[in-house]
Design a protein around this motif. Structure first.
Motif, short mmCIF file in Angstrom:
data_model
loop_
_atom_site.label_atom_id
_atom_site.label_comp_id
_atom_site.label_asym_id
_atom_site.label_seq_id
_atom_site.Cartn_x
_atom_site.Cartn_y
_atom_site.Cartn_z
N HIS A 1 16.33 8.37 -16.07
CA HIS A 1 15.60 9.21 -17.01
C HIS A 1 15.97 8.80 -18.42
O HIS A 1 17.16 8.71 -18.77
N ASN A 2 14.95 8.52 -19.25
CA ASN A 2 15.18 8.10 -20.64
C ASN A 2 16.14 6.91 -20.72
O ASN A 2 17.08 6.89 -21.53
N ASP A 3 15.91 5.92 -19.86
CA ASP A 3 16.69 4.68 -19.83
C ASP A 3 18.15 4.89 -19.47
O ASP A 3 18.99 4.01 -19.72
N THR A 4 18.46 6.03 -18.87
CA THR A 4 19.83 6.32 -18.44
C THR A 4 19.82 6.69 -16.96
O THR A 4 18.96 7.44 -16.51
N TYR A 5 20.78 6.14 -16.22
CA TYR A 5 20.93 6.48 -14.81
C TYR A 5 21.81 7.72 -14.67
O TYR A 5 22.87 7.81 -15.31
N HIS A 6 21.37 8.65 -13.84
CA HIS A 6 22.11 9.88 -13.59
C HIS A 6 22.49 9.92 -12.12
O HIS A 6 21.61 9.88 -11.25
N LEU A 7 23.77 10.00 -11.86
CA LEU A 7 24.28 10.04 -10.49
C LEU A 7 24.78 11.44 -10.17
O LEU A 7 25.67 11.96 -10.86
N ASP B 1 23.68 1.15 -17.35
CA ASP B 1 23.47 -0.12 -16.66
C ASP B 1 23.85 -0.10 -15.19
O ASP B 1 23.87 -1.17 -14.55
N MET B 2 24.22 1.03 -14.62
CA MET B 2 24.66 1.17 -13.22
C MET B 2 26.04 0.55 -12.98
O MET B 2 26.49 0.46 -11.85
N ARG B 3 26.72 0.14 -14.03
CA ARG B 3 28.05 -0.45 -13.88
C ARG B 3 29.12 0.40 -14.56
O ARG B 3 30.19 0.60 -14.01
N THR B 4 28.84 0.85 -15.77
CA THR B 4 29.79 1.67 -16.51
C THR B 4 29.32 3.12 -16.47
O THR B 4 28.22 3.43 -16.91
N TRP B 5 30.19 3.98 -15.94
CA TRP B 5 29.80 5.38 -15.72
C TRP B 5 30.66 6.32 -16.56
O TRP B 5 31.86 6.10 -16.71
N THR B 6 30.03 7.38 -17.05
CA THR B 6 30.72 8.44 -17.77
C THR B 6 30.53 9.74 -17.01
O THR B 6 29.40 10.16 -16.75
N GLN B 7 31.63 10.37 -16.63
CA GLN B 7 31.54 11.64 -15.92
C GLN B 7 31.16 12.75 -16.88
O GLN B 7 31.72 12.88 -17.97
N ARG B 8 30.16 13.56 -16.46
CA ARG B 8 29.65 14.64 -17.30
C ARG B 8 30.13 16.02 -16.87
O ARG B 8 29.91 17.01 -17.57
N GLY B 9 30.74 16.10 -15.70
CA GLY B 9 31.25 17.38 -15.26
C GLY B 9 30.56 17.88 -14.00
O GLY B 9 29.71 17.22 -13.41
#
Length: 206
Positions: free
Chosen positions: A5-11, A31-39
């Motif tokens: 969504h909006n050029d960002t992958y959400h897992l 990029d599906m490689r570097t992930w940031t945890q959102r909670g």
């Protein structure tokens, strides 16, 4: 579940919080490689509620302007399972924007006590016949069994609104069954439609 969504992958995934108590969490990546945890998106509900032990197996679709999450859930202390719903009208990556709606589908058919692993089909592009008024139904394929037997059949329900009510597409009978096939259970897979032939396809595992 992974959504772009909006050029960002959400897992969206479920993880063990403590002692078998699960929650659904979110991470994002460009990029599906570097992930940031959102909670955490969903924590277990209060004791005795339909999702007091574990919300898990999230599936997402965008229904018009709303992101909708269906998830499987299990109750303490008896382990009865069902399917719940949450939605987001704001920022998909903001845990605070998710609203919990509660249980939408119980283990109601033929004395079943297990209802798990929802798979969602929603044809926003209008490939299916629809309702004749420009809207299209939402379909849920899910596994259902009895007790701890792990004898799971596949059931299909539909609704005109994501919040329900949901109706059986096959008179309360399974659309795929383990009876006589020598397999202990079926797990629902994805559903898609071939735009060239109009045929619907369903993946399942044994």
């Amino acid at each position: 579940a992974v959504i772009k969504h909006n050029d960002t992958y959400h897992l969206f995934w479920n993880t063990d919080i403590s002692g078998g108590i699960f929650g659904i969490h979110l991470a994002t990546s460009p990029d599906m490689r570097t992930w940031t945890q959102r909670g955490r998106i969903l924590a277990p509900g209060p004791q005795g509620s339909f999702d007091s032990k574990l919300p898990f197996a999230p599936r997402l679709k965008k229904i018009r302007d709303t992101w909708v999450m269906w998830f499987a859930a299990q109750r303490q202390p008896d382990g009865r399972s069902s399917i719940g719903l949450a939605s987001n009208d704001g920022d998909l990556a903001n845990p605070a924007d998710w609203k919990r709606h509660g249980q939408i589908l119980d283990s109601g058919f033929a004395g079943r006590t297990i209802t798990i692993d929802p798979v969602i089909y929603y044809d926003a592009e209008g490939y299916d016949p629809g309702n004749g008024d420009g809207t299209h139904p939402i379909w849920i394929l899910y596994g259902s069994g009895v007790g701890n037997s792990e004898i799971y059949d596949l059931y299909l329900v539909y609704a005109d609104d994501y919040a329900g009510p949901y109706h059986s597409a096959n008179g309360g009978k399974p659309v795929a069954s383990v009876d006589g096939k020598g397999y202990p259970y079926l797990w629902p897979g994805d559903i898609w439609r071939d735009p060239q032939t109009g045929t619907f396809w369903k993946l399942q595992s044994y």
